[in-house]
Every structure is written in C-alpha cells, then in structure tokens.
Design a protein around this motif. Structure first.
Motif, PDB file in Angstrom:
ATOM      1  N   LEU A 110      80.178  33.125 -62.961  1.00  0.00           N
ATOM      2  CA  LEU A 110      79.123  32.123 -63.130  1.00  0.00           C
ATOM      3  C   LEU A 110      79.140  31.091 -62.007  1.00  0.00           C
ATOM      4  O   LEU A 110      78.130  30.438 -61.742  1.00  0.00           O
ATOM      5  CB  LEU A 110      79.259  31.431 -64.483  1.00  0.00           C
ATOM      6  CG  LEU A 110      78.940  32.296 -65.704  1.00  0.00           C
ATOM      7  CD1 LEU A 110      79.254  31.549 -66.986  1.00  0.00           C
ATOM      8  CD2 LEU A 110      77.484  32.745 -65.691  1.00  0.00           C
ATOM      9  N   GLY A 111      80.284  30.963 -61.351  1.00  0.00           N
ATOM     10  CA  GLY A 111      80.376  30.043 -60.231  1.00  0.00           C
ATOM     11  C   GLY A 111      79.450  30.418 -59.082  1.00  0.00           C
ATOM     12  O   GLY A 111      79.183  29.594 -58.205  1.00  0.00           O
ATOM     13  N   ARG A 112      78.924  31.641 -59.099  1.00  0.00           N
ATOM     14  CA  ARG A 112      77.974  32.050 -58.053  1.00  0.00           C
ATOM     15  C   ARG A 112      76.635  31.332 -58.187  1.00  0.00           C
ATOM     16  O   ARG A 112      75.818  31.374 -57.271  1.00  0.00           O
ATOM     17  CB  ARG A 112      77.728  33.556 -58.117  1.00  0.00           C
ATOM     18  CG  ARG A 112      78.683  34.395 -57.271  1.00  0.00           C
ATOM     19  CD  ARG A 112      80.049  34.478 -57.857  1.00  0.00           C
ATOM     20  NE  ARG A 112      80.910  35.378 -57.081  1.00  0.00           N
ATOM     21  CZ  ARG A 112      82.182  35.623 -57.381  1.00  0.00           C
ATOM     22  NH1 ARG A 112      82.752  35.023 -58.429  1.00  0.00           N
ATOM     23  NH2 ARG A 112      82.906  36.439 -56.642  1.00  0.00           N
ATOM     24  N   ALA A 113      76.390  30.693 -59.303  1.00  0.00           N
ATOM     25  CA  ALA A 113      75.160  29.917 -59.451  1.00  0.00           C
ATOM     26  C   ALA A 113      75.292  28.555 -58.772  1.00  0.00           C
ATOM     27  O   ALA A 113      74.312  27.817 -58.672  1.00  0.00           O
ATOM     28  CB  ALA A 113      74.821  29.723 -60.924  1.00  0.00           C
ATOM     29  N   ALA A 114      76.490  28.230 -58.328  1.00  0.00           N
ATOM     30  CA  ALA A 114      76.716  27.056 -57.479  1.00  0.00           C
ATOM     31  C   ALA A 114      76.933  27.565 -56.050  1.00  0.00           C
ATOM     32  O   ALA A 114      76.724  28.745 -55.763  1.00  0.00           O
ATOM     33  CB  ALA A 114      77.930  26.275 -57.972  1.00  0.00           C
ATOM     34  N   TYR A 116      79.323  28.934 -54.114  1.00  0.00           N
ATOM     35  CA  TYR A 116      80.595  29.502 -54.557  1.00  0.00           C
ATOM     36  C   TYR A 116      81.766  29.114 -53.671  1.00  0.00           C
ATOM     37  O   TYR A 116      82.825  28.715 -54.161  1.00  0.00           O
ATOM     38  CB  TYR A 116      80.485  31.023 -54.652  1.00  0.00           C
ATOM     39  CG  TYR A 116      81.752  31.662 -55.186  1.00  0.00           C
ATOM     40  CD1 TYR A 116      82.125  31.501 -56.516  1.00  0.00           C
ATOM     41  CD2 TYR A 116      82.579  32.411 -54.362  1.00  0.00           C
ATOM     42  CE1 TYR A 116      83.274  32.073 -57.016  1.00  0.00           C
ATOM     43  CE2 TYR A 116      83.739  32.986 -54.838  1.00  0.00           C
ATOM     44  CZ  TYR A 116      84.087  32.813 -56.163  1.00  0.00           C
ATOM     45  OH  TYR A 116      85.244  33.364 -56.651  1.00  0.00           O
ATOM     46  N   GLU A 117      81.626  29.225 -52.360  1.00  0.00           N
ATOM     47  CA  GLU A 117      82.748  28.956 -51.457  1.00  0.00           C
ATOM     48  C   GLU A 117      83.227  27.509 -51.556  1.00  0.00           C
ATOM     49  O   GLU A 117      84.412  27.231 -51.393  1.00  0.00           O
ATOM     50  CB  GLU A 117      82.352  29.278 -50.020  1.00  0.00           C
ATOM     51  CG  GLU A 117      82.230  30.765 -49.730  1.00  0.00           C
ATOM     52  CD  GLU A 117      83.555  31.504 -49.879  1.00  0.00           C
ATOM     53  OE1 GLU A 117      84.597  30.932 -49.485  1.00  0.00           O
ATOM     54  OE2 GLU A 117      83.542  32.634 -50.396  1.00  0.00           O
ATOM     55  N   LYS A 118      82.298  26.585 -51.832  1.00  0.00           N
ATOM     56  CA  LYS A 118      82.662  25.169 -51.882  1.00  0.00           C
ATOM     57  C   LYS A 118      82.865  24.642 -53.302  1.00  0.00           C
ATOM     58  O   LYS A 118      83.642  23.710 -53.509  1.00  0.00           O
ATOM     59  CB  LYS A 118      81.582  24.329 -51.198  1.00  0.00           C
ATOM     60  CG  LYS A 118      81.525  24.505 -49.684  1.00  0.00           C
ATOM     61  CD  LYS A 118      80.526  23.526 -49.077  1.00  0.00           C
ATOM     62  CE  LYS A 118      80.531  23.616 -47.554  1.00  0.00           C
ATOM     63  NZ  LYS A 118      79.586  22.638 -46.944  1.00  0.00           N
ATOM     64  N   GLU A 119      82.144  25.211 -54.270  1.00  0.00           N
ATOM     65  CA  GLU A 119      82.130  24.612 -55.610  1.00  0.00           C
ATOM     66  C   GLU A 119      82.655  25.518 -56.719  1.00  0.00           C
ATOM     67  O   GLU A 119      82.870  25.046 -57.836  1.00  0.00           O
ATOM     68  CB  GLU A 119      80.696  24.196 -55.976  1.00  0.00           C
ATOM     69  CG  GLU A 119      80.106  23.167 -55.027  1.00  0.00           C
ATOM     70  CD  GLU A 119      78.645  22.885 -55.298  1.00  0.00           C
ATOM     71  OE1 GLU A 119      78.239  21.714 -55.209  1.00  0.00           O
ATOM     72  OE2 GLU A 119      77.909  23.848 -55.605  1.00  0.00           O
ATOM     73  N   PRO A 128      81.408  24.031 -66.155  1.00  0.00           N
ATOM     74  CA  PRO A 128      81.707  22.846 -66.973  1.00  0.00           C
ATOM     75  C   PRO A 128      82.280  21.701 -66.152  1.00  0.00           C
ATOM     76  O   PRO A 128      81.962  20.533 -66.396  1.00  0.00           O
ATOM     77  CB  PRO A 128      82.726  23.375 -67.984  1.00  0.00           C
ATOM     78  CG  PRO A 128      82.392  24.817 -68.125  1.00  0.00           C
ATOM     79  CD  PRO A 128      81.993  25.252 -66.739  1.00  0.00           C
ATOM     80  N   LYS A 129      83.087  22.038 -65.164  1.00  0.00           N
ATOM     81  CA  LYS A 129      83.675  20.987 -64.323  1.00  0.00           C
ATOM     82  C   LYS A 129      82.615  20.313 -63.453  1.00  0.00           C
ATOM     83  O   LYS A 129      82.625  19.095 -63.252  1.00  0.00           O
ATOM     84  CB  LYS A 129      84.805  21.565 -63.476  1.00  0.00           C
ATOM     85  CG  LYS A 129      86.056  21.905 -64.280  1.00  0.00           C
ATOM     86  CD  LYS A 129      87.153  22.440 -63.384  1.00  0.00           C
ATOM     87  CE  LYS A 129      88.470  22.578 -64.159  1.00  0.00           C
ATOM     88  NZ  LYS A 129      88.374  23.540 -65.275  1.00  0.00           N
ATOM     89  N   LEU A 130      81.666  21.105 -62.926  1.00  0.00           N
ATOM     90  CA  LEU A 130      80.596  20.526 -62.126  1.00  0.00           C
ATOM     91  C   LEU A 130      79.718  19.602 -62.964  1.00  0.00           C
ATOM     92  O   LEU A 130      79.354  18.498 -62.534  1.00  0.00           O
ATOM     93  CB  LEU A 130      79.740  21.634 -61.514  1.00  0.00           C
ATOM     94  CG  LEU A 130      80.302  22.351 -60.287  1.00  0.00           C
ATOM     95  CD1 LEU A 130      79.453  23.567 -59.941  1.00  0.00           C
ATOM     96  CD2 LEU A 130      80.368  21.408 -59.098  1.00  0.00           C
ATOM     97  N   PHE A 131      79.395  20.041 -64.180  1.00  0.00           N
ATOM     98  CA  PHE A 131      78.575  19.200 -65.048  1.00  0.00           C
ATOM     99  C   PHE A 131      79.358  17.989 -65.545  1.00  0.00           C
ATOM    100  O   PHE A 131      78.776  16.929 -65.808  1.00  0.00           O
ATOM    101  CB  PHE A 131      78.027  20.022 -66.215  1.00  0.00           C
ATOM    102  CG  PHE A 131      76.834  20.852 -65.840  1.00  0.00           C
ATOM    103  CD1 PHE A 131      75.614  20.257 -65.546  1.00  0.00           C
ATOM    104  CD2 PHE A 131      76.923  22.234 -65.761  1.00  0.00           C
ATOM    105  CE1 PHE A 131      74.509  21.016 -65.188  1.00  0.00           C
ATOM    106  CE2 PHE A 131      75.831  23.001 -65.402  1.00  0.00           C
ATOM    107  CZ  PHE A 131      74.617  22.395 -65.122  1.00  0.00           C
TER     108      PHE A 131
END
Length: 221
Positions: A110-114, A116-119, A128-131
């Motif tokens: 799911l991190g690919r929706a951010a 990915y390499e940075k976030e 959850p951590k980003l939100f």
C-alpha cells in the motif's frame, strides 16, 4: 464473474447485448484497480474480462488506477464517454483482491500509493503513519482542540461502519464499531498505529468487487 453477472441482472442487460452493442462499437469497459500486479501478479486487467465471458472479446476495455480512488476515476472516465456520445453503454468494474498476503507485506504494498522510495520503503504500515503525521500537522497549523478533533474522527469512523452495514452484500455487517470504541485509542482492542491514529481510524483491507452499468438516455429509452 459473480459481480458482473449479478450487476448485469440488476441493470437489465445480458451478455448477448454486449455482443450486439460491440458490433457497432457502442460499448466499452472500465476497470478500477489499485495494485493487482503485486497482490496477484496480474496486470492488464481490462483484457482479463475475456476470462469472464467470451462476449467481452473485442470490447474496448482499460484499467484505471488512482490508489483509493481507482474506481471513482474509472466511473468518471466512463461517464464522459457516454456524455460525449462515444458509447451508449459503459460497464465499470471496481475490483480488489488484497488478502493474498499478510498485513505486514500488504502494508508495504500500500506504500506504493505514496512516494514509495521516500515515504513507504522500509516503513511498517506506512499509510497510517503518513496520516498520523497529517493529523499532527492539522492540529499544529490550525491550532485545533485536540480532544474535539480526535472525537470527530471517532464519529466519522462509527458512521462509516454503520453505513457499510446497510449494504446487504457487505462483508462488514458483523464488524463492530461504536463511537466509544473509536474514541478509546491506545488499548488492546484499538491499538495506536500511526501517531495519534488508532486502528479505528484506518480503512480496513479486504477483497471485493462492484459493478456499475451506465447508459445514454437514448439507449435507456
């Protein structure tokens, strides 16, 4: 296959209709999906409709991806094609198969929706951590009352669960969520997952499919 068959029945069209409409290039399919390449090692999902029924052979079909909004953009693209007169009927399929991996691997996917390499890369449950960081920033930037802010999120969660249960086909009908449960964070039944956010603040990951059939006014008449 099950979702499309049921969707066709509810919409009042048949696979024979698909064949006849396609003879005059008056039908197309739009697939909303986020990350099938990782979850099931399958891309090019538009063409995959031919595995459902031979009626889809030769029908224009494409897959649309916009993270959580994948099916929304598929519907948006489909309706513009009807409104422009390109097609009389469009079939929109929203489909996810996400329980093929455990929560740790799925969270990484799911991190690919951010970015990915940075976030996302190497971060457990990156979204959850980003939100959680976003919640902290909202509280800081707008000088919000934290208790009221978090209670509002709890209300949203309880309403979302209640609304989902109204769907007789939903998997969530037996899932429990109340306002009190959602606002009691940092417990064994509602663990913190990202900053101030707990499990109740997160959307659940599961499998599912939905079908919408849109048609021009002339075709409906």
């Amino acid at each position: 296959k099950e979702a499309i068959t049921d969707g066709f029945k509810n919409a009042g069209i048949t696979y024979d209709d698909v064949i006849e409409l396609n003879k005059e290039n008056r039908i197309a399919c739009f697939i909303g999906n986020f990350l099938a390449e990782l979850y099931i090692n399958q891309g090019h999902l538009g063409a995959f409709l031919t595995e459902i029924n031979p009626a889809f052979y030769g029908v224009p079909s494409a897959r649309y991806e916009a993270a959580c909004a994948s099916s929304s953009v598929a519907i948006d693209a489909a309706q513009t094609k009807v409104q422009s007169g390109d097609y009389d009927v469009v079939i929109v399929v929203g489909w996810e198969l996400m329980k093929t991996v455990d929560s740790r691997i799925g969270g990484d996917y799911l991190g690919r929706a951010a970015y990915y390499e940075k976030e996302g890369k190497g971060i457990e449950l990156p979204f959850p951590k980003l939100f959680g960081r976003l919640a902290d920033e909202l509280l800081r930037k707008y000088k919000l009352n934290e208790d009221r802010f978090m209670d509002n999120l709890a209300m949203i969660s309880s309403q979302n669960y209640a609304n989902a249960k109204k769907n007789p086909l939903a998997q969530t009908r037996k899932w429990f969520m109340s306002y009190e449960q959602a606002r009691t964070r940092g417990t064994d039944t509602n663990a913190l997952v990202g900053g101030k956010l707990a499990a109740s603040d997160c959307s659940q990951v599961t499998d599912g499919a939905a079908v919408v059939v849109l048609a021009s006014e002339s075709f409906v008449k």
